[in-house]
Design an enzyme around this catalytic site. Structure first.
Site, mmCIF file in Angstrom:
data_model
loop_
_atom_site.group_PDB
_atom_site.id
_atom_site.type_symbol
_atom_site.label_atom_id
_atom_site.label_comp_id
_atom_site.label_asym_id
_atom_site.label_seq_id
_atom_site.Cartn_x
_atom_site.Cartn_y
_atom_site.Cartn_z
ATOM 1 N N ASP A 318 -91.661 52.917 -52.619
ATOM 2 C CA ASP A 318 -91.121 51.597 -52.294
ATOM 3 C C ASP A 318 -92.198 50.572 -52.625
ATOM 4 O O ASP A 318 -93.303 50.926 -53.051
ATOM 5 C CB ASP A 318 -90.748 51.535 -50.805
ATOM 6 C CG ASP A 318 -89.752 50.425 -50.461
ATOM 7 O OD1 ASP A 318 -89.564 49.495 -51.278
ATOM 8 O OD2 ASP A 318 -89.174 50.477 -49.366
ATOM 9 N N HIS A 319 -91.877 49.314 -52.442
ATOM 10 C CA HIS A 319 -92.857 48.236 -52.396
ATOM 11 C C HIS A 319 -93.014 47.812 -50.947
ATOM 12 O O HIS A 319 -92.069 47.908 -50.169
ATOM 13 C CB HIS A 319 -92.396 47.043 -53.238
ATOM 14 C CG HIS A 319 -92.231 47.343 -54.697
ATOM 15 N ND1 HIS A 319 -91.289 46.722 -55.499
ATOM 16 C CD2 HIS A 319 -92.892 48.201 -55.516
ATOM 17 C CE1 HIS A 319 -91.387 47.170 -56.734
ATOM 18 N NE2 HIS A 319 -92.357 48.081 -56.776
ATOM 19 N N TRP A 527 -87.420 46.533 -49.645
ATOM 20 C CA TRP A 527 -86.021 46.844 -49.970
ATOM 21 C C TRP A 527 -85.880 47.345 -51.406
ATOM 22 O O TRP A 527 -84.866 47.154 -52.047
ATOM 23 C CB TRP A 527 -85.112 45.630 -49.717
ATOM 24 C CG TRP A 527 -85.532 44.828 -48.530
ATOM 25 C CD1 TRP A 527 -85.907 45.300 -47.286
ATOM 26 C CD2 TRP A 527 -85.677 43.400 -48.440
ATOM 27 N NE1 TRP A 527 -86.256 44.263 -46.446
ATOM 28 C CE2 TRP A 527 -86.127 43.086 -47.120
ATOM 29 C CE3 TRP A 527 -85.444 42.351 -49.329
ATOM 30 C CZ2 TRP A 527 -86.365 41.776 -46.697
ATOM 31 C CZ3 TRP A 527 -85.675 41.051 -48.904
ATOM 32 C CH2 TRP A 527 -86.127 40.779 -47.598
ATOM 33 N N HIS A 528 -86.946 48.042 -51.891
ATOM 34 C CA HIS A 528 -86.953 48.538 -53.270
ATOM 35 C C HIS A 528 -87.197 50.047 -53.319
ATOM 36 O O HIS A 528 -88.100 50.506 -54.011
ATOM 37 C CB HIS A 528 -88.052 47.830 -54.081
ATOM 38 C CG HIS A 528 -87.866 46.363 -54.228
ATOM 39 N ND1 HIS A 528 -88.908 45.515 -54.574
ATOM 40 C CD2 HIS A 528 -86.775 45.567 -54.085
ATOM 41 C CE1 HIS A 528 -88.453 44.273 -54.642
ATOM 42 N NE2 HIS A 528 -87.174 44.279 -54.343
ATOM 43 N N PRO A 529 -86.417 50.878 -52.610
ATOM 44 C CA PRO A 529 -86.654 52.322 -52.676
ATOM 45 C C PRO A 529 -86.410 52.856 -54.085
ATOM 46 O O PRO A 529 -85.527 52.368 -54.803
ATOM 47 C CB PRO A 529 -85.635 52.891 -51.682
ATOM 48 C CG PRO A 529 -84.557 51.857 -51.597
ATOM 49 C CD PRO A 529 -85.259 50.533 -51.771
#
Length: 598
Positions: A318-319, A527-529
Site C-alpha cells: 500500500d501507500h 487507499w491504494h492496496p
C-alpha cells in the site's frame, strides 16, 4: 442485454464471466463486447449501480466515501498493533460499479518508467504499456504530445474550477524549499518537483469513471445485446471441472437485499473464460474460497485445494499517508469547508449549480526525493536502504505531497473557518502484509494485516519524520497558512528549539522520538492496496503468468491492480486501467475474437 439487481432466471450460461465491475472489469467487458457483440458477457459487481448518483457525479464530496458507514466503499480493518500505538489500520476500497473511479478524487497520476521496468516481465515493459496508457485517454494538458493519448474515451483535464491562490502559493513554497515546478511529471521522465494537477474529468467537470465512460454507453446503445451486468451480488467462488474454471457461484449481497433467503447460492456457467477483476482486496479472497492459494491457509479454512499457489493474498502493499491541517487565509469560495462542515449541503450546491461541485480540493501533485543530507540525517539503516532501492534510480520518488483545500473531514467542531491540509504519502514502503480467508463462506472473518510500519529494520517511519519537518517548512513559506489546527501536530517540550517559528528549526533526538510516536498514532492507508495476486514466477510468490492466467488451473485469469509485481510511484487508478486495457487485448487474441462491422 441489461443491468440487473437480480439475475434473470433464464440466464444460466454465458461465454465470459467477469467477477468485479470495478475500474478494470468495466474496461475489459466493454472492449470484449466491442470486439464481438455476439460474445455473451456477464459482469458481476458486489456494489450498487453508480448511474445517476449525485455523490458520484459531483466530485466535491469524495472524502465522504472513506468514512465508516458509506455504502459505496468497503472498509477492511487490520489488527490492533503496537507499531500503531494500539490502533487498527483501515483500508477503504470501492464498493460500487466503476470501483474506485466512481468515488475517488480523480487524480491523473502515472507511474514512473522505472516502476514498469521493475516488473521485469515480457510484454509488460514501459514501451509495451505506453500504448495502452495512451489508448484510454484524451489528454488536455502540457507535456510531450507523443507521451499522451488524444483519442481515448477518458478525458484528462484541469477541470472547470481551481483554487488558484492555494495552487500558486503551494508551488511557490515548494520552489523556495528546493523543488521546482515541472510541466509534466506523467511522461516517463522527470519528477522531483510539482505539477499542476490534472484529473480524469472533462473540461466541463464530468467525472470520468470507467462505468460511465465504458460500460453504460454500451449497455444503453443497443449494439451490444449480449452484454449483461449484475450488481448487488457477491461471488462466493469459482466453479471447476477438474482444474478448468467453468463458472461461479454467487449470492445477492445482503447489504442491499436483507430479505430472508436472499443469501441462497446460485450458479452460472462460463463456456470460455472466467476473469477475476475484484481488485487487490477481493480477488485473492475469491481465489482462496475457490481452492487456490497457500495449502495451509486453505486447510485451516476448510477449503479443498484446487491449486497450490502460495502467493495468493501474500505480500500485500500500500501507500502510507499523513495529513497536516492548517487554518488559512483562504476565502469560503476557495475551499470545501462549507460543504464538509455542514454550513452548506450538496443539495444546495446542486440547486444553485455551484461552481465547486466538480472540485475535489486538490490542484497540485508533487513527487519528491530527499537530498543526500536528508538521507544522511535519517540514519545509517535508512541510508543503506536508500542506496539499495532509490539512489541509482533517479526517477523514483520517495513521497508525494499535495495541498487539499479543506480540513479532511467534518470541521464543524472548529467553528466557521477555512482550512488547508498538506497531505503526504510514501510510495514504496518496505513493509508487507497479507490477506487470507479463515473459512469457506463470504461472511467468515478475515485474517488481514496490512503490515503498516512492520518492516524488520523499522525503515518506513523515517520518511514520515522527514516529511513532517518538510511540510512544516513548506507551510512556513505559504502566506496562506496560519497555525496548525489544534491537536493535529505533535507538542514539543517548552524548551525545545523545534518550537521556534522559523523555516528550519533544530530538532533534538527527543523531538524526533516525539515526531515518530505521533506518526505511529495517526498514520494510515492511502487507499491504494496492490500486489496480492502478483504477476511473477510461481516460485517467487507469483499468482498469474504474463498472460494473466492463474497458475495450476485453466480458463481463469486475474486482471486488476492485484497483479502488480511491485508498487508504483503514483495514485493507482492509472495502473489499474492500463492493466485492464492490456488484459482485454490478451483475451481478445486468445479467444480469437474479430471485431465485426455494425
Amino acid at each position: 442485454m441489461g443491468l440487473y439487481t437480480k439475475l434473470p432466471a433464464n440466464l444460466d450460461e454465458v461465454d465470459v464471466i467477469i467477477v468485479g465491475g470495478g475500474c478494470s472489469g468495466c474496461i475489459i467487458a466493454s472492449r470484449l463486447a466491442d470486439a464481438d457483440p455476439q460474445l455473451s458477457i456477464l459482469v458481476i459487481e458486489s456494489g450498487t449501480n453508480n448511474k445517476g448518483l449525485p455523490v458520484v457525479d459531483h466530485v466535491s464530496v469524495w472524502l465522504n466515501h472513506v468514512l465508516p458507514g458509506n455504502p459505496h466503499a468497503k472498509l477492511f480493518h487490520g489488527p490492533k498493533s503496537d507499531l500503531l500505538a494500539g490502533r487498527q489500520a483501515t483500508v477503504p476500497v470501492g464498493h460500487i460499479l466503476g470501483g474506485g473511479t466512481s468515488i475517488n478524487s480523480l487524480f491523473y497520476s502515472r507511474p514512473q518508467r522505472s516502476d514498469y521496468e521493475s516488473w521485469n516481465t515480457p510484454g509488460w515493459s514501459p514501451e509495451d504499456l505506453l500504448p495502452y496508457m495512451k489508448k484510454f485517454e484524451t489528454y488536455i494538458g502540457p507535456g510531450p504530445k507523443d507521451m499522451h493519448g488524444h483519442n481515448g474515451p477518458m478525458q484528462v483535464s484541469g477541470g472547470p474550477f481551481r483554487s488558484h491562490r492555494l495552487e500558486d502559493g503551494f508551488i511557490t513554497a515548494m520552489e523556495t524549499v528546493g523543488w521546482p515546478e515541472v510541466d509534466d511529471i506523467n511522461c516517463f521522465g522527470s519528477n522531483n518537483g510539482s505539477m499542476r494537477l490534472l484529473k480524469y474529468m472533462s473540461p466541463e467537470g464530468q467525472r470520468q469513471d470507467t462505468a460511465t465512460i465504458y460500460l453504460h454507453p454500451r449497455l444503453e446503445g443497443g449494439q451490444h445485446p449480449n452484454l449483461h451486468v449484475l450488481v448487488e451480488s457477491q461471488v462466493e467462488r469459482v466453479l471447476f471441472e477438474g482444474t478448468r474454471a467453468v463458472g461461479v457461484s454467487f449470492r445477492l449481497n445482503p447489504d442491499f437485499h436483507p430479505d430472508p433467503g436472499s443469501d441462497s447460492i446460485r450458479e452460472i456457467r462460463a463456456r470460455r473464460l472466467v476473469t477475476i477483476t475484484g481488485g487487490s482486496m477481493f480477488s485473492p479472497l475469491i481465489l482462496q474460497r475457490s481452492g487456490i492459494g497457500e495449502p495451509e491457509v486453505l486447510k485451516k479454512a476448510g477449503v479443498p485445494i484446487v491449486a497450490n499457489v502460495p502467493g495468493v493474498g501474500a505480500d500485500y502493499e500500500d501507500h502510507n499517508t499523513m495529513m497536516y491541517p492548517y487554518s488559512s487565509n483562504l476565502r469560503p469560495d476557495e475551499t470545501l469547508d462549507s460543504l464538509y462542515s455542514g454550513r452548506t449541503s450538496l443539495d444546495d450546491m446542486i440547486a444553485t449549480k455551484h461552481e465547486m461541485l466538480s472540485y475535489g480540493g486538490v490542484d497540485v501533485q508533487s513527487k519528491i526525493r530527499p537530498t543526500e543530507a536528508d538521507v544522511e540525517a535519517l540514519g545509517p539503516k535508512f541510508k543503506a536502504a536508500w542506496g539499495r532501492s532509490f539512489k541509482d534510480i533517479p526517477d523514483k520518488p520517495l513521497v508525494i505531497i499535495s495541498p487539499v483545500a479543506c480540513f479532511p473531514g467534518d470541521s464543524s467542531f472548529l467553528g466557521p473557518g477555512q482550512f488547508l491540509t498538506l497531505v503526504t504519502f510514501t510510495l514504496y514502503p518496505f513493509s508487507r502484509g497479507h490477506l487470507y480467508i479463515t473459512g469457506p463462506k463470504i461472511d467468515d472473518p478475515l485474517d488481514f494485516d496490512p503490515g503498516l510500519l512492520s518492516d524488520p529494520e523499522d525503515l518506513d517511519v523515517k520518511p514520515h519524520v522527514w516529511m513532517f519537518k518538510k511540510q512544516r517548512e513548506i507551510a512556513h513559506h505559504m502566506g496562506l497558512c496560519r497555525d496548525p489546527v489544534p491537536s493535529t501536530q505533535p507538542t514539543f517540550p517548552a524548551n525545545s528549539k523545534a518550537n521556534l517559528d522559523i523555516p528550519n528549526p533544530e530538532y533534538s533526538a527527543e523531538d524526533d522520538d516525539i515526531i515518530e510516536n505521533w506518526i505511529r498514532e495517526r498514520i494510515n492507508s492511502t487507499w491504494h492496496p496492490i500486489g496480492t495476486c502478483k504477476m511473477a514466477p510461481r516460485d517467487k510468490h507469483g499468482v498469474v503468468d504474463p498472460a494473466l492466467n492463474v497458475y495450476g488451473v485453466q480458463s481463469l485469469k486475474v486482471a486488476d491492480l492485484s497483479i502488480s509485481p511491485h508498487n508504483v510511484g503514483a495514485n493507482t487508478s492509472n495502473t489499474a486501467m492500463t492493466v485492464a486495457e492490456k488484459a482485454a487485448d490478451i483475451i481478445i487474441s486468445e479467444l480469437g475474437l474479430v471485431k465485426r462491422e455494425r
